[in-house]
Design a protein around this motif. Structure first.
Motif, mmCIF file in Angstrom:
data_model
loop_
_atom_site.group_PDB
_atom_site.id
_atom_site.type_symbol
_atom_site.label_atom_id
_atom_site.label_comp_id
_atom_site.label_asym_id
_atom_site.label_seq_id
_atom_site.Cartn_x
_atom_site.Cartn_y
_atom_site.Cartn_z
ATOM 1 N N MET A 1 -16.038 112.670 -3.631
ATOM 2 C CA MET A 1 -15.995 111.543 -4.514
ATOM 3 C C MET A 1 -16.198 110.282 -3.675
ATOM 4 N N ILE A 2 -16.908 109.308 -4.236
ATOM 5 C CA ILE A 2 -17.155 108.054 -3.527
ATOM 6 C C ILE A 2 -16.988 106.885 -4.497
ATOM 7 N N GLN A 3 -16.351 105.843 -4.000
ATOM 8 C CA GLN A 3 -16.081 104.675 -4.836
ATOM 9 C C GLN A 3 -16.730 103.440 -4.229
ATOM 10 N N ALA A 4 -17.400 102.673 -5.074
ATOM 11 C CA ALA A 4 -18.006 101.407 -4.668
ATOM 12 C C ALA A 4 -17.214 100.282 -5.320
ATOM 13 N N SER A 5 -16.958 99.230 -4.538
ATOM 14 C CA SER A 5 -16.199 98.092 -5.051
ATOM 15 C C SER A 5 -16.891 96.800 -4.635
ATOM 16 N N PHE A 6 -17.039 95.892 -5.602
ATOM 17 C CA PHE A 6 -17.688 94.599 -5.369
ATOM 18 C C PHE A 6 -16.759 93.510 -5.889
ATOM 19 N N ARG A 7 -16.220 92.684 -4.995
ATOM 20 C CA ARG A 7 -15.336 91.580 -5.398
ATOM 21 C C ARG A 7 -16.136 90.287 -5.305
ATOM 22 N N LEU A 8 -16.232 89.591 -6.438
ATOM 23 C CA LEU A 8 -17.059 88.391 -6.540
ATOM 24 C C LEU A 8 -16.236 87.227 -7.068
ATOM 25 N N VAL A 9 -16.556 86.027 -6.590
ATOM 26 C CA VAL A 9 -15.897 84.819 -7.085
ATOM 27 C C VAL A 9 -16.954 83.987 -7.808
ATOM 28 N N ALA A 10 -16.811 83.911 -9.118
ATOM 29 C CA ALA A 10 -17.786 83.188 -9.944
ATOM 30 C C ALA A 10 -17.556 81.690 -9.848
ATOM 31 N N PRO A 11 -18.643 80.915 -9.831
ATOM 32 C CA PRO A 11 -18.465 79.476 -10.023
ATOM 33 C C PRO A 11 -17.824 79.278 -11.399
ATOM 34 N N GLU A 12 -16.923 78.326 -11.516
ATOM 35 C CA GLU A 12 -16.175 78.162 -12.765
ATOM 36 C C GLU A 12 -17.086 78.080 -13.986
ATOM 37 N N GLU A 13 -18.185 77.348 -13.867
ATOM 38 C CA GLU A 13 -19.088 77.177 -15.017
ATOM 39 C C GLU A 13 -19.893 78.446 -15.321
ATOM 40 N N LYS A 14 -19.847 79.437 -14.441
ATOM 41 C CA LYS A 14 -20.602 80.680 -14.644
ATOM 42 C C LYS A 14 -19.686 81.876 -14.925
ATOM 43 N N ARG A 15 -18.375 81.625 -15.058
ATOM 44 C CA ARG A 15 -17.414 82.715 -15.216
ATOM 45 C C ARG A 15 -17.773 83.626 -16.390
ATOM 46 N N GLN A 16 -18.050 83.072 -17.553
ATOM 47 C CA GLN A 16 -18.377 83.896 -18.724
ATOM 48 C C GLN A 16 -19.678 84.665 -18.529
ATOM 49 N N GLU A 17 -20.634 84.052 -17.853
ATOM 50 C CA GLU A 17 -21.898 84.733 -17.567
ATOM 51 C C GLU A 17 -21.667 85.929 -16.628
ATOM 52 N N PHE A 18 -20.846 85.739 -15.588
ATOM 53 C CA PHE A 18 -20.502 86.832 -14.679
ATOM 54 C C PHE A 18 -19.879 87.976 -15.472
ATOM 55 N N LEU A 19 -18.905 87.644 -16.306
ATOM 56 C CA LEU A 19 -18.214 88.668 -17.083
ATOM 57 C C LEU A 19 -19.185 89.398 -18.004
ATOM 58 N N ARG A 20 -20.063 88.673 -18.661
ATOM 59 C CA ARG A 20 -21.037 89.272 -19.576
ATOM 60 C C ARG A 20 -21.950 90.257 -18.826
ATOM 61 N N VAL A 21 -22.437 89.856 -17.656
ATOM 62 C CA VAL A 21 -23.325 90.729 -16.878
ATOM 63 C C VAL A 21 -22.576 91.982 -16.413
ATOM 64 N N LEU A 22 -21.352 91.809 -15.927
ATOM 65 C CA LEU A 22 -20.564 92.962 -15.473
ATOM 66 C C LEU A 22 -20.273 93.926 -16.618
ATOM 67 N N MET A 23 -19.957 93.385 -17.787
ATOM 68 C CA MET A 23 -19.668 94.252 -18.929
ATOM 69 C C MET A 23 -20.937 94.955 -19.431
ATOM 70 N N CYS A 24 -22.072 94.289 -19.345
ATOM 71 C CA CYS A 24 -23.346 94.925 -19.714
ATOM 72 C C CYS A 24 -23.702 96.047 -18.747
ATOM 73 N N LEU A 25 -23.266 95.925 -17.530
ATOM 74 C CA LEU A 25 -23.498 96.963 -16.515
ATOM 75 C C LEU A 25 -22.526 98.128 -16.712
ATOM 76 N N LYS A 26 -21.300 97.814 -17.087
ATOM 77 C CA LYS A 26 -20.242 98.815 -17.209
ATOM 78 C C LYS A 26 -20.563 99.901 -18.243
ATOM 79 N N GLY A 27 -20.887 99.498 -19.451
ATOM 80 C CA GLY A 27 -21.085 100.465 -20.535
ATOM 81 C C GLY A 27 -22.102 101.556 -20.219
ATOM 82 N N PRO A 28 -23.326 101.184 -19.902
ATOM 83 C CA PRO A 28 -24.331 102.206 -19.611
ATOM 84 C C PRO A 28 -24.019 103.016 -18.343
ATOM 85 N N THR A 29 -23.333 102.394 -17.391
ATOM 86 C CA THR A 29 -23.004 103.109 -16.152
ATOM 87 C C THR A 29 -21.969 104.182 -16.418
ATOM 88 N N GLU A 30 -20.897 103.839 -17.123
ATOM 89 C CA GLU A 30 -19.851 104.826 -17.366
ATOM 90 C C GLU A 30 -20.307 105.920 -18.331
#
Length: 111
Positions: A1-30
Motif C-alpha cells: 500500500m502507498i499513500q500520497a499526501s499534498f499539503r497546500l496553503v491557498a491564498p485567501e482569495e483562492k481558498r474556495q477555488e482550491f477546495l473546488r478543484v480538490l473536491m473535483c479531483l476526489k470524487g473520480p479518484t476514489e
C-alpha cells in the motif's frame, strides 16, 4: 500500500477555488477500483490549509494517477501554494484497527 499526501496553503482569495478543484479531483479518484481512500482535509486552525491524501494498493496505481490528466489539474495549485507545498509518499506495510488499540489498553504495563 502507498499513500500520497499534498499539503497546500491557498491564498485567501483562492481558498474556495482550491477546495473546488480538490473536491473535483476526489470524487473520480476514489471511484477508481485501485484507490483505497481519497480525502480532502482542511486545517481546523487555518482554513487556507488543505491536505489531499490518496491511498493506493500498488505504487503503479499511484504512478498512473500522477500521470493522469485529472491529477495534472492540481499542478497549478501546488505551484500557487503560499508556502512551499509539503509532498510525501509513504509505503504502508501494515494497517491495524481499533482491535489493536483495545489490545494495548487491556495490556497492563509492568510497575
Amino acid at each position: 500500500m502507498i499513500q500520497a499526501s499534498f499539503r497546500l496553503v491557498a491564498p485567501e482569495e483562492k481558498r474556495q477555488e482550491f477546495l473546488r478543484v480538490l473536491m473535483c479531483l476526489k470524487g473520480p479518484t476514489e471511484a477508481l477500483a485501485e484507490c483505497l481512500a481519497c480525502q480532502v482535509l482542511q486545517d481546523a486552525e487555518d482554513e487556507n490549509v488543505f491536505t489531499y491524501v490518496v491511498t493506493w494498493e500498488k505504487q503503479e496505481d499511484l504512478e498512473q494517477h500522477l500521470r493522469s490528466d485529472r491529477f495534472r489539474r492540481l499542478l497549478p495549485y501546488i505551484e500557487m501554494s503560499q508556502l512551499p507545498p509539503e509532498v510525501s509518499f509513504s509505503t504502508i506495510d501494515q494497517v491495524r484497527g481499533i482491535e489493536f488499540m483495545v489490545q494495548v489498553l487491556d495490556t497492563q504495563t509492568p510497575a
